[in-house]
Design a protein around this motif. Structure first.
Motif, PDB file in Angstrom:
ATOM      1  N   THR A 196       9.175 -10.415  -0.273  1.00 24.21           N
ATOM      2  CA  THR A 196       7.714 -10.447  -0.331  1.00 24.21           C
ATOM      3  C   THR A 196       7.201  -9.063  -0.710  1.00 24.21           C
ATOM      4  OG1 THR A 196       7.312  -9.792   1.978  1.00 24.21           O
ATOM      5  CG2 THR A 196       7.648 -12.161   1.549  1.00 24.21           C
ATOM      6  N   PRO A 197       5.987  -8.968  -1.257  1.00 28.51           N
ATOM      7  CA  PRO A 197       5.416  -7.653  -1.540  1.00 28.51           C
ATOM      8  C   PRO A 197       5.275  -6.811  -0.283  1.00 28.51           C
ATOM      9  CG  PRO A 197       4.203  -9.362  -2.721  1.00 28.51           C
ATOM     10  CD  PRO A 197       5.129 -10.070  -1.783  1.00 28.51           C
ATOM     11  N   GLU A 198       4.930  -7.448   0.833  1.00 22.87           N
ATOM     12  CA  GLU A 198       4.740  -6.711   2.080  1.00 22.87           C
ATOM     13  C   GLU A 198       6.056  -6.095   2.559  1.00 22.87           C
ATOM     14  OE1 GLU A 198       1.578  -9.382   1.223  1.00 22.87           O
ATOM     15  OE2 GLU A 198       3.701  -9.859   1.531  1.00 22.87           O
ATOM     16  N   GLN A 199       7.143  -6.829   2.389  1.00 20.54           N
ATOM     17  CA  GLN A 199       8.442  -6.285   2.788  1.00 20.54           C
ATOM     18  C   GLN A 199       8.840  -5.127   1.884  1.00 20.54           C
ATOM     19  OE1 GLN A 199      11.874  -8.901   2.506  1.00 20.54           O
ATOM     20  NE2 GLN A 199      12.945  -7.840   4.155  1.00 20.54           N
ATOM     21  N   LEU A 201       6.793  -2.957   0.557  1.00 21.49           N
ATOM     22  CA  LEU A 201       6.040  -1.798   1.042  1.00 21.49           C
ATOM     23  C   LEU A 201       6.647  -1.268   2.334  1.00 21.49           C
ATOM     24  CD1 LEU A 201       3.649   0.135   0.996  1.00 21.49           C
ATOM     25  CD2 LEU A 201       2.256  -1.659   2.056  1.00 21.49           C
ATOM     26  N   GLU A 202       6.986  -2.160   3.255  1.00 20.42           N
ATOM     27  CA  GLU A 202       7.555  -1.733   4.537  1.00 20.42           C
ATOM     28  C   GLU A 202       8.888  -1.023   4.342  1.00 20.42           C
ATOM     29  OE1 GLU A 202       8.941  -3.584   8.880  1.00 20.42           O
ATOM     30  OE2 GLU A 202       7.971  -4.882   7.399  1.00 20.42           O
ATOM     31  N   ASP A 250       3.090  -2.920  -2.899  1.00 22.35           N
ATOM     32  CA  ASP A 250       2.865  -4.354  -2.694  1.00 22.35           C
ATOM     33  C   ASP A 250       2.016  -4.953  -3.806  1.00 22.35           C
ATOM     34  OD1 ASP A 250       0.766  -2.820  -1.750  1.00 22.35           O
ATOM     35  OD2 ASP A 250       0.314  -4.116  -0.057  1.00 22.35           O
ATOM     36  N   ASP A 251       1.018  -4.194  -4.286  1.00 20.53           N
ATOM     37  CA  ASP A 251       0.204  -4.683  -5.411  1.00 20.53           C
ATOM     38  C   ASP A 251       1.036  -4.799  -6.687  1.00 20.53           C
ATOM     39  OD1 ASP A 251      -2.086  -4.892  -3.884  1.00 20.53           O
ATOM     40  OD2 ASP A 251      -2.839  -2.913  -4.424  1.00 20.53           O
ATOM     41  N   HIS A 254       3.183  -7.927  -6.365  1.00 22.15           N
ATOM     42  CA  HIS A 254       2.325  -9.119  -6.478  1.00 22.15           C
ATOM     43  C   HIS A 254       1.909  -9.356  -7.931  1.00 22.15           C
ATOM     44  CE1 HIS A 254      -0.851 -12.010  -5.352  1.00 22.15           C
ATOM     45  NE2 HIS A 254      -1.557 -11.402  -6.291  1.00 22.15           N
TER      46      HIS A 254
END
Length: 622
Positions: A196-199, A201-202, A250-251, A254
């Motif tokens: 995922t994009p969030e992962q 970034l993390e 994340d952007d 995405h």
């Protein structure tokens, strides 16, 4: 923002983190790692670079495409530039400090160091290296980090030399500065475990924290870069280079998912239309009398207008595939790589001074039907021909879906085409540098920044916010040094974070302040030679004239401390001048008089002492 089911789409992503190390010297020479201003250059020289074959006789596709653009590379050299940086002398041995730092990073990610580190050459012919290649060595493999969405593997950690810094484009090519070339950096590559994009970034944030935990990495814009590899099940692997801001990752992921989804949909529609890409044609005569500024300018300079028929592409060249980017933008990126300013296409015409009649004539000239599109390039004839050929090649890949390629990150979270994906043919051994055998047994395991935050709170009684600012701030190593030397932790933390931040907002050139400046000022406060209130003024004086010592700057600015009797006398004078106000308001006059007292003492006395004496003086008069 469009929502996607990333699991259904089969999103697979990985990261490559490039972080400069804060070493005393460069990776393969003894030159300093400090950046210089271009105006400080003492000489220049030029190079023309060409791709070379690997040991198996292969040419890398990315290097071949880069070499198609004939450019002169100019390099700015300085009084610190050596023969190694100019590629006039073989490289020296691998820097030991950089290797030790790389091993520290490897330990923090539970990686296994290699038994022998061999330096390799990675072909790069974009001018960013005077040699035509980048030197890189594998240091460790098979690590892991944790994220809230599961573990992410760390495939490899490499120690590399930083590239030269691009200064500007010139009439003949590109100008680079050699101050950055050769600075050691680590490249950390994750496994394709990110879903995922969030992962993404993390994971990047976690790696960044681990890197900063060593206290041996450079800070600031351009010192860390993130590359992101993204693909979906029906798409292709795309490498996105140069994500400068961590918050953009994340952007970027995405938007790349959205771009690939759109390209797959376009390919499906093109297949239904039985679309095809036609031959390139010279359509200069169609625009012989044009009033379009772009076309007229090219023709007046003796150039040509070249066109390509895109059968079945009508309405699709102008379709948006990412925010403010269309399929036609992709075509234009390829044209620009060959020196053209861009393209026009019939999905957007008539416009830009091109008339409806000219569009009709253009369609007739290339035999376009209503369901077809036409793209044109106007430029010098050679440029126009190579650019329209590149457009035709990119249109052909649109029939197939998503091309594998390397793209560059834009500031708005979108990407642009750079070059094809590199292959194994770009790597071959470096014969001028002997291999080394890393010994991790003597390498300490650094304390994590998250652990530092907890320790600062428990050991130094800093509040959570200030503890985090110090631990994650660029002055963390200095904070640890001065506190170990007896400086009050709260004083050190507030000065290095809050005070410097306030001065920067007031446009004080705090970048001129050295660690010696800062530690000397803190020492003066600790010994009583400077009150707390004098710290901002003294730091400002040093920032304005960094050649001064802290003692000299304090003396010149009249910031030395005064004894208690002098403070009491100054306070008494203020109260005497405001005797009527004190009689009328009593202790309520304190706030107004406190400011006047501090002004009278000009930062020479501690605020707590002034407050105490002022309260006593007011009480004695009421």
């Amino acid at each position: 923002m469009t929502e996607y089911d990333y699991e259904e789409l089969g999103l697979v992503a990985g990261l490559e983190i490039h972080q400069q190390l804060d070493t005393a010297t460069k990776l393969f020479c003894q030159c300093p790692t400090e950046l210089r201003e271009p105006e400080e250059a003492t000489r220049t020289f030029t190079r023309y670079l060409h791709p070379t074959r690997s040991e198996l006789g292969e040419l890398d596709a990315a290097a071949v495409e880069e070499s198609k653009v004939d450019r002169e590379f100019e390099y700015l050299a300085y009084d610190s530039t050596c023969l190694v940086e100019a590629d006039d002398e073989p490289p020296h041995e691998l820097d030991e400090e950089a290797l030790e730092t790389a091993l520290e990073v490897a330990q923090l990610m539970d990686m296994a160091p290699v038994d022998q580190a061999n330096v390799m050459r990675k072909i790069v012919v974009d001018g960013s290296n005077t040699t035509g290649f980048q030197r890189s060595t594998l240091v460790a493999t098979e690590g892991e980090i944790e994220t809230s969405e599961g573990a992410v593997g760390i495939e490899d950690l490499l120690l590399e030399e930083e590239s030269a810094q691009r200064v500007e484009a010139t009439d003949d090519g590109v100008r680079f500065s050699l101050d950055r070339l050769g600075i050691p950096l680590v490249e950390i590559g994750t496994s394709p475990d990110i879903s995922t994009p969030e992962q993404a970034l993390e994971a990047a944030e976690r790696i960044g924290m681990l890197l900063r935990s060593t206290g041996k990495v450079k800070r600031g814009l351009g010192t860390i870069r993130q590359d992101v590899n993204v693909s979906i099940a029906e798409g292709a692997r795309v490498e996105i280079k140069g994500v400068q801001s961590l918050d953009d990752i994340d952007d970027i992921v995405h938007n790349e998912v959205g771009r690939q989804v759109a390209l797959v949909e376009i390919a499906d529609e093109l297949a239904e239309r039985e679309a095809a890409v036609g031959e390139q044609q010279d359509v200069t005569d169609v625009f012989a009398e044009t009033d379009s500024g772009v076309l007229r300018g090219a023709l007046n300079d003796g150039g040509s207008v070249m066109a390509v028929l895109l059968s079945g592409f009508d309405g699709l060249v102008g379709r948006e595939i990412a925010p403010d980017r269309r399929l036609g933008t992709e075509f234009s990126d390829h044209a620009k790589r060959h020196g053209a300013g861009g393209i026009f296409h019939t999905d957007e015409l008539p416009a830009y001074g091109v008339t409806e009649a000219e569009v009709t004539s253009l369609r007739e000239a290339v035999g376009a039907e209503p369901e077809d599109a036409v793209a044109i390039v106007a430029d010098d004839t050679d440029v126009a021909e190579s650019a329209i050929e590149a457009v035709a090649e990119r249109a052909q890949t649109a029939l197939e879906g998503v091309p594998e390629e390397t793209r560059g990150a834009n500031d708005d979270g979108t990407t642009r085409y750079l070059r094809p994906l590199p292959g194994a043919a770009r790597m071959y051994p470096e014969t001028d540098v002997p291999p080394v055998e890393p010994d991790p047994s003597e390498v300490p395991t650094p304390e994590l920044l998250t652990e530092k935050v907890e320790r600062y709170q428990a050991e130094y009684d800093l509040d959570a916010g200030l503890a985090e600012q110090v631990a994650y701030g660029k002055h963390m190593p200095l904070f640890e040094d001065v506190v170990a030397n007896g400086i009050d932790p709260t004083l050190a933390a507030s000065t290095l974070e809050s005070t410097l931040t306030e001065l920067r907002r007031d446009d004080v050139p705090i970048e001129s302040l050295t660690d010696d400046h800062l530690s000397d000022v803190l020492e003066m406060v600790e010994t009583g030679d400077l009150p707390n209130e004098g710290v901002p003024d003294l730091l400002t004086a040093l920032a304005d004239d960094p050649a001064l010592t802290a003692d000299a700057a304090a003396e010149a600015a009249g910031l030395g401390g005064v004894d208690d009797d002098a403070v009491r006398e100054a306070v008494a004078e203020v109260v005497e001048r405001n005797e009527a106000q004190v009689e009328d308001e009593g202790m309520q006059a304190f706030s107004a008089l406190m400011g006047e007292c501090m002004g009278a003492l000009r930062g020479k006395a501690d605020g707590d002492l002034v407050s105490q004496l002022l309260r006593e003086e007011i009480q004695n008069r009421t």
